[in-house]
Design an enzyme around this catalytic site. Structure first.
Site, PDB file in Angstrom:
ATOM      1  N   HIS A 159       0.840  -1.204   0.096  1.00  0.00           N
ATOM      2  CA  HIS A 159      -0.086   0.037  -0.188  1.00  0.00           C
ATOM      3  C   HIS A 159       0.944   1.159  -0.123  1.00  0.00           C
ATOM      4  O   HIS A 159       1.906   1.199   0.133  1.00  0.00           O
ATOM      5  CB  HIS A 159      -0.930   0.130   1.127  1.00  0.00           C
ATOM      6  CG  HIS A 159      -2.203  -0.674   1.098  1.00  0.00           C
ATOM      7  ND1 HIS A 159      -2.112  -2.245   1.259  1.00  0.00           N
ATOM      8  CD2 HIS A 159      -3.297  -0.441   0.479  1.00  0.00           C
ATOM      9  CE1 HIS A 159      -3.485  -2.665   1.217  1.00  0.00           C
ATOM     10  NE2 HIS A 159      -4.185  -1.594   0.833  1.00  0.00           N
ATOM     11  N   LYS A 163      -0.248   4.702   4.820  1.00  0.00           N
ATOM     12  CA  LYS A 163      -1.164   4.110   5.293  1.00  0.00           C
ATOM     13  C   LYS A 163      -0.522   3.702   6.492  1.00  0.00           C
ATOM     14  O   LYS A 163       0.814   3.094   6.808  1.00  0.00           O
ATOM     15  CB  LYS A 163      -1.413   2.573   4.518  1.00  0.00           C
ATOM     16  CG  LYS A 163      -2.464   1.777   5.231  1.00  0.00           C
ATOM     17  CD  LYS A 163      -2.887   0.756   4.212  1.00  0.00           C
ATOM     18  CE  LYS A 163      -3.870  -0.376   4.715  1.00  0.00           C
ATOM     19  NZ  LYS A 163      -5.066   0.460   5.047  1.00  0.00           N
TER      20      LYS A 163
END
Length: 266
Positions: A159, A163
């Site tokens: 990600h 995040k």
């Protein structure tokens, strides 16, 4: 499938009216932009600490959530924030009787218990991922595990570098699906001398640039590797799924729901 087919319109023929918690965030803005392209949903109000957010809807601060729901009477709330912000909104949703769609991840057990308690009063739908492709991914995983019961299993996810939680909520959902089917213990990364045990599932996490979301399960043995993988190209994938969920949830009774129920219904 079009948004109209997925979410449906209100009984009066108008669009389902949505409140967006975290409207100034990356996902909040994407939800607003995605809703603007559809005729079955409309953003009625936003909630965010940034009350001057540049969105085409009135924006209330978190402490004004009850007033936001009372003043604009949305059919459902879509929430992509952080656990503290989601939990701070719950009482207002319960008092107003407004269904809540939650895309926030990273809740501890106490937070999840609070969400489940709220589902006794209002419809609550929580998903770690609102991609229809991820639903297909999860549904393909079980027969693969059943067909290859002795194969090693590894999970990898990547990600964007902002995040907060790791592994991702989706990766944890994948792990739950694996460990429900096979008695495996997650091992998070490897370092040094660490030979693979038969009862483990390896988990690898990467945080890189602006990657929207990549998830992969690999099963290997017998001189072969089976890979099940999914990559999200744009946040709008998740926004579209959350809006579909909101339109569906607005017609449900109080209870605890999953995105899989939306897929099955539409």
């Amino acid at each position: 499938m079009s948004g109209r087919e997925a979410a449906g319109l209100r009984a009066d023929g108008g669009p389902v009216r949505i409140a967006v918690n975290g409207v100034a965030g990356h996902m909040g803005r994407t939800v607003v932009e995605t809703a603007a392209e559809r005729d079955d949903v409309a953003v009625a109000v936003g909630i965010d600490v940034e009350t001057d957010a540049a969105v085409d809807a009135p924006v209330y601060g978190p402490e004004e959530a009850a007033a936001a729901l009372s003043d604009h009477e949305p059919d459902a709330v879509v929430d992509f924030t952080v656990p503290e912000a989601t939990l701070g909104l719950l009482s207002a949703c319960e008092d107003a009787g407004v269904p809540l769609v939650i895309g926030t991840t990273g809740f501890d057990e106490a937070g999840l218990d609070r969400l489940r308690a709220a589902s006794e009063a209002i419809p609550v739908l929580k998903a770690t991922n609102f991609s229809r492709g991820i639903q297909a991914f999860l549904r393909a995983l079980e027969p693969a595990l059943a067909a290859l019961p002795a194969y090693d299993v590894e999970v990898a996810e990547t990600h964007h570098n902002r995040k907060r939680d790791a592994p991702s909520g989706t990766a944890n959902t994948i792990l739950e699906a694996i460990t429900e089917h096979r008695d495996l213990e997650p091992v998070y990364g490897r370092e040094g001398v660490q030979p693979r045990a038969e009862d483990e599932v390896g988990v690898l996490v990467s945080r890189l640039g602006d990657v929207r979301g990549e998830h992969e399960v690999r099963l290997g043995d017998n001189d072969e590797v089976l890979t099940i993988a999914h990559r999200a190209e744009d946040r709008a994938v998740f926004a579209a799924g959350a809006l579909d969920a909101a339109g569906w949830l607005a017609t449900q009774n109080p209870g605890w729901y999953t995105f899989g129920a939306v897929i099955d219904a539409t």
